[in-house]
Design a protein around this motif. Structure first.
Motif, PDB file in Angstrom:
ATOM      1  N   MET A 183       0.840  -1.196   0.000  1.00  0.00           N
ATOM      2  CA  MET A 183       0.000   0.000   0.000  1.00  0.00           C
ATOM      3  C   MET A 183       0.880   1.253   0.000  1.00  0.00           C
ATOM      4  SD  MET A 183      -3.173  -0.834  -0.031  1.00  0.00           S
ATOM      5  CE  MET A 183      -3.964   0.663   0.572  1.00  0.00           C
ATOM      6  N   SER A 184       0.403   2.284  -0.688  1.00  0.00           N
ATOM      7  CA  SER A 184       1.144   3.534  -0.722  1.00  0.00           C
ATOM      8  C   SER A 184       0.184   4.699  -0.923  1.00  0.00           C
ATOM      9  CB  SER A 184       2.182   3.524  -1.853  1.00  0.00           C
ATOM     10  OG  SER A 184       1.543   3.417  -3.108  1.00  0.00           O
ATOM     11  N   LEU A 185       0.657   5.898  -0.604  1.00  0.00           N
ATOM     12  CA  LEU A 185      -0.144   7.089  -0.811  1.00  0.00           C
ATOM     13  C   LEU A 185      -0.151   7.459  -2.288  1.00  0.00           C
ATOM     14  CD1 LEU A 185       1.128   9.317   2.152  1.00  0.00           C
ATOM     15  CD2 LEU A 185      -0.954   7.943   2.080  1.00  0.00           C
ATOM     16  N   SER A 186      -1.240   8.021  -2.761  1.00  0.00           N
ATOM     17  CA  SER A 186      -1.317   8.494  -4.133  1.00  0.00           C
ATOM     18  C   SER A 186      -0.546   9.803  -4.249  1.00  0.00           C
ATOM     19  CB  SER A 186      -2.772   8.714  -4.534  1.00  0.00           C
ATOM     20  OG  SER A 186      -3.303   9.832  -3.838  1.00  0.00           O
ATOM     21  N   PRO A 187      -0.178  10.221  -5.473  1.00  0.00           N
ATOM     22  CA  PRO A 187       0.519  11.498  -5.623  1.00  0.00           C
ATOM     23  C   PRO A 187      -0.235  12.669  -4.996  1.00  0.00           C
ATOM     24  CG  PRO A 187       0.697  10.242  -7.640  1.00  0.00           C
ATOM     25  CD  PRO A 187      -0.242   9.478  -6.744  1.00  0.00           C
ATOM     26  N   LYS A 188      -1.541  12.705  -5.126  1.00  0.00           N
ATOM     27  CA  LYS A 188      -2.322  13.791  -4.534  1.00  0.00           C
ATOM     28  C   LYS A 188      -2.283  13.722  -3.009  1.00  0.00           C
ATOM     29  CE  LYS A 188      -6.842  16.075  -4.697  1.00  0.00           C
ATOM     30  NZ  LYS A 188      -6.963  16.240  -3.246  1.00  0.00           N
ATOM     31  N   GLU A 189      -2.400  12.518  -2.457  1.00  0.00           N
ATOM     32  CA  GLU A 189      -2.326  12.354  -1.005  1.00  0.00           C
ATOM     33  C   GLU A 189      -0.951  12.731  -0.467  1.00  0.00           C
ATOM     34  OE1 GLU A 189      -5.456   8.644  -0.301  1.00  0.00           O
ATOM     35  OE2 GLU A 189      -3.388   8.230  -0.934  1.00  0.00           O
ATOM     36  N   LEU A 190       0.092  12.519  -1.297  1.00  0.00           N
ATOM     37  CA  LEU A 190       1.448  12.844  -0.880  1.00  0.00           C
ATOM     38  C   LEU A 190       1.623  14.336  -0.620  1.00  0.00           C
ATOM     39  CD1 LEU A 190       3.970  10.694  -2.959  1.00  0.00           C
ATOM     40  CD2 LEU A 190       3.880  10.976  -0.480  1.00  0.00           C
ATOM     41  N   VAL A 191       0.989  15.164  -1.430  1.00  0.00           N
ATOM     42  CA  VAL A 191       1.091  16.606  -1.222  1.00  0.00           C
ATOM     43  C   VAL A 191       0.518  16.981   0.141  1.00  0.00           C
ATOM     44  CG1 VAL A 191       0.364  18.873  -2.056  1.00  0.00           C
ATOM     45  CG2 VAL A 191       1.040  17.103  -3.684  1.00  0.00           C
ATOM     46  N   ASP A 192      -0.658  16.438   0.467  1.00  0.00           N
ATOM     47  CA  ASP A 192      -1.271  16.717   1.773  1.00  0.00           C
ATOM     48  C   ASP A 192      -0.393  16.213   2.918  1.00  0.00           C
ATOM     49  OD1 ASP A 192      -3.547  17.916   0.659  1.00  0.00           O
ATOM     50  OD2 ASP A 192      -4.517  15.973   0.373  1.00  0.00           O
ATOM     51  N   GLU A 193       0.214  15.035   2.726  1.00  0.00           N
ATOM     52  CA  GLU A 193       1.092  14.471   3.751  1.00  0.00           C
ATOM     53  C   GLU A 193       2.343  15.326   3.930  1.00  0.00           C
ATOM     54  OE1 GLU A 193       2.443  11.779   6.671  1.00  0.00           O
ATOM     55  OE2 GLU A 193       0.468  12.065   5.769  1.00  0.00           O
ATOM     56  N   MET A 208       9.231   9.356  -1.968  1.00  0.00           N
ATOM     57  CA  MET A 208       8.896   7.949  -2.156  1.00  0.00           C
ATOM     58  C   MET A 208       8.897   7.206  -0.822  1.00  0.00           C
ATOM     59  SD  MET A 208      10.986   7.274  -5.716  1.00  0.00           S
ATOM     60  CE  MET A 208      10.664   5.518  -5.825  1.00  0.00           C
ATOM     61  N   ASN A 209       9.820   7.580   0.063  1.00  0.00           N
ATOM     62  CA  ASN A 209       9.819   7.008   1.414  1.00  0.00           C
ATOM     63  C   ASN A 209       8.520   7.348   2.130  1.00  0.00           C
ATOM     64  OD1 ASN A 209      10.380   7.456   4.483  1.00  0.00           O
ATOM     65  ND2 ASN A 209      12.040   6.120   3.833  1.00  0.00           N
ATOM     66  N   MET A 210       8.079   8.587   1.970  1.00  0.00           N
ATOM     67  CA  MET A 210       6.848   9.065   2.577  1.00  0.00           C
ATOM     68  C   MET A 210       5.627   8.334   1.995  1.00  0.00           C
ATOM     69  SD  MET A 210       5.571  13.041   2.608  1.00  0.00           S
ATOM     70  CE  MET A 210       7.284  13.565   2.698  1.00  0.00           C
ATOM     71  N   ALA A 211       5.706   8.009   0.721  1.00  0.00           N
ATOM     72  CA  ALA A 211       4.567   7.383   0.039  1.00  0.00           C
ATOM     73  C   ALA A 211       4.320   5.959   0.508  1.00  0.00           C
ATOM     74  CB  ALA A 211       4.800   7.391  -1.471  1.00  0.00           C
ATOM     75  N   SER A 212       5.407   5.241   0.790  1.00  0.00           N
ATOM     76  CA  SER A 212       5.276   3.832   1.154  1.00  0.00           C
ATOM     77  C   SER A 212       4.834   3.674   2.607  1.00  0.00           C
ATOM     78  CB  SER A 212       6.612   3.112   0.947  1.00  0.00           C
ATOM     79  OG  SER A 212       6.510   1.762   1.340  1.00  0.00           O
ATOM     80  N   LYS A 213       4.047   2.648   2.848  1.00  0.00           N
ATOM     81  CA  LYS A 213       3.570   2.377   4.203  1.00  0.00           C
ATOM     82  C   LYS A 213       4.232   1.148   4.821  1.00  0.00           C
ATOM     83  CE  LYS A 213      -0.926   4.608   3.513  1.00  0.00           C
ATOM     84  NZ  LYS A 213      -2.405   4.460   3.583  1.00  0.00           N
ATOM     85  N   ASP A 214       5.178   0.538   4.098  1.00  0.00           N
ATOM     86  CA  ASP A 214       5.870  -0.624   4.667  1.00  0.00           C
ATOM     87  C   ASP A 214       7.378  -0.400   4.654  1.00  0.00           C
ATOM     88  OD1 ASP A 214       7.165  -2.257   2.237  1.00  0.00           O
ATOM     89  OD2 ASP A 214       5.228  -1.487   1.575  1.00  0.00           O
ATOM     90  N   PHE A 215       8.067  -1.116   5.521  1.00  0.00           N
ATOM     91  CA  PHE A 215       9.492  -0.935   5.770  1.00  0.00           C
ATOM     92  C   PHE A 215      10.326  -1.131   4.503  1.00  0.00           C
ATOM     93  CE2 PHE A 215      13.639  -2.151   7.581  1.00  0.00           C
ATOM     94  CZ  PHE A 215      13.811  -1.161   8.538  1.00  0.00           C
ATOM     95  N   THR A 230      13.829   4.979  -1.183  1.00  0.00           N
ATOM     96  CA  THR A 230      14.904   5.926  -0.899  1.00  0.00           C
ATOM     97  C   THR A 230      16.180   5.542  -1.643  1.00  0.00           C
ATOM     98  OG1 THR A 230      13.984   6.224   1.322  1.00  0.00           O
ATOM     99  CG2 THR A 230      16.210   7.054   0.941  1.00  0.00           C
ATOM    100  N   LEU A 231      16.460   4.256  -1.716  1.00  0.00           N
ATOM    101  CA  LEU A 231      17.720   3.758  -2.282  1.00  0.00           C
ATOM    102  C   LEU A 231      17.943   4.193  -3.726  1.00  0.00           C
ATOM    103  CD1 LEU A 231      20.223   1.827  -2.115  1.00  0.00           C
ATOM    104  CD2 LEU A 231      18.693   0.021  -2.938  1.00  0.00           C
ATOM    105  N   LEU A 232      16.938   4.034  -4.565  1.00  0.00           N
ATOM    106  CA  LEU A 232      17.145   4.224  -5.999  1.00  0.00           C
ATOM    107  C   LEU A 232      17.492   5.661  -6.379  1.00  0.00           C
ATOM    108  CD1 LEU A 232      14.319   1.853  -7.309  1.00  0.00           C
ATOM    109  CD2 LEU A 232      16.767   1.377  -7.093  1.00  0.00           C
ATOM    110  N   PRO A 233      16.718   6.682  -5.948  1.00  0.00           N
ATOM    111  CA  PRO A 233      17.090   8.055  -6.326  1.00  0.00           C
ATOM    112  C   PRO A 233      18.420   8.512  -5.732  1.00  0.00           C
ATOM    113  CG  PRO A 233      14.799   7.952  -5.585  1.00  0.00           C
ATOM    114  CD  PRO A 233      15.432   6.659  -5.217  1.00  0.00           C
ATOM    115  N   ILE A 234      18.723   8.065  -4.511  1.00  0.00           N
ATOM    116  CA  ILE A 234      19.978   8.497  -3.878  1.00  0.00           C
ATOM    117  C   ILE A 234      21.167   7.871  -4.586  1.00  0.00           C
ATOM    118  CG2 ILE A 234      21.279   8.668  -1.721  1.00  0.00           C
ATOM    119  CD1 ILE A 234      18.552  10.193  -1.883  1.00  0.00           C
ATOM    120  N   THR A 235      21.046   6.602  -4.952  1.00  0.00           N
ATOM    121  CA  THR A 235      22.101   5.960  -5.734  1.00  0.00           C
ATOM    122  C   THR A 235      22.328   6.717  -7.031  1.00  0.00           C
ATOM    123  OG1 THR A 235      21.564   3.778  -4.813  1.00  0.00           O
ATOM    124  CG2 THR A 235      22.791   3.818  -6.886  1.00  0.00           C
ATOM    125  N   GLY A 236      21.231   7.156  -7.649  1.00  0.00           N
ATOM    126  CA  GLY A 236      21.335   7.903  -8.901  1.00  0.00           C
ATOM    127  C   GLY A 236      22.102   9.202  -8.752  1.00  0.00           C
TER     128      GLY A 236
END
Length: 276
Positions: free
Chosen positions: A1-11, A173-180, A187-193
């Protein structure tokens, strides 16, 4: 489960408001810890890259880039105030008008200062005095630090913009995800980039350039100039481009759509009476 892009702005707005309202003590502790995590990640990256054969070429950079993200992952999961991440969330709260400009400015200033305390402290105590970055690792430490200050101001500024687009995407993306596991990989992928690309991150540079100064390869004036332009670039990347774009898309743009939709649904008879 994850937050939608619109929900992410509110979060993001909600989290930014909470961060802006932290006490000075809470901001100080979490800011220092964020700097410590980033600094320790920098130590691990240098040690990894410094122990690899030169013949491995760019594969050495890839290994370092895969190691470094654990710093941001740790501070996001256990708690930490990182100025580059706050450039997204606290700025989003400013756009949402749930905090004042003074609150935004206070957060940016305090978190930057305490990030420096944490990152520089790692360079001094856990890099230099512990001898962790001495001996065989001095050459790599200086090379990494010199790579940070080699950019001219415009280059450092533009590099900072690109860096924080990726870093804040990782935070988002870390904020969007609800699981560990989702939070870790998000977080890993964009930071590696950003590490592979060689883009500049102000808190990482607080550690890396300080370590270079202690190793005798970089000057204080180079340090100060780099931090200024990279900080500004990070602000544009995270605060103006990423936070600004998604706020415009999901708050301003969708509000206009809702207003238009409500006008279309208006009672035709009422509209006629109003026009008479």
């Amino acid at each position: 489960m994850s937050l939608s892009p619109k929900e992410l702005v509110d979060e993001a707005i909600k989290r930014g408001k909470a961060k802006a309202e932290y006490s000075t003590l809470t901001t100080a502790v979490l800011g220092i810890m964020a700097g410590v995590f980033i600094g320790l990640a920098g130590v691990a990256m240098i040690r990894t890259m410094g122990s690899m054969p030169a013949e491995w070429g760019t594969f050495v950079n890839l290994l370092g880039a895969l190691i470094f993200p654990f710093g941001l992952i740790c501070l996001l999961l256990v708690g930490g105030e990182l100025v580059t991440g706050n450039m997204l969330t606290v700025t989003m709260a400013l756009y949402g008008k749930v905090i004042t400009f003074q609150q935004w400015l206070r957060n940016m200033f305090l978190v930057t200062v305490f990030n420096f305390v944490g990152a520089a402290g790692v360079a001094v105590f856990f890099g230099y005095f512990s001898n962790t970055l001495q001996g065989a690792f001095v050459e790599r430490t200086i090379a990494v630090a010199m790579g940070r200050v080699a950019d001219a101001p415009l280059q450092a500024f533009l590099s900072g913009i690109a860096c924080n687009i990726l870093v804040c995407t990782g935070v988002y993306m870390n904020m969007a995800s609800k699981d560990f596991i989702g939070k870790i990989f998000g977080t890993l992928l964009p930071i590696t980039g950003f590490v592979i690309a060689g883009y500049q991150h102000v808190v990482a540079n607080m550690f890396l350039i300080m370590a270079g100064i202690l190793a005798g390869g970089v000057t204080w004036s180079q340090f100060a100039s780099n931090l200024l332009f990279v900080w500004l670039g990070n602000l544009v990347g995270g605060g103006a481009i990423l936070a600004g774009s998604y706020f415009l898309a999901f708050k301003v743009g969708m509000k206009q759509t809702t207003t238009t939709s409500n006008a279309v649904k208006k009672d035709p008879v009422e509209g006629i009476l109003e026009n008479e």
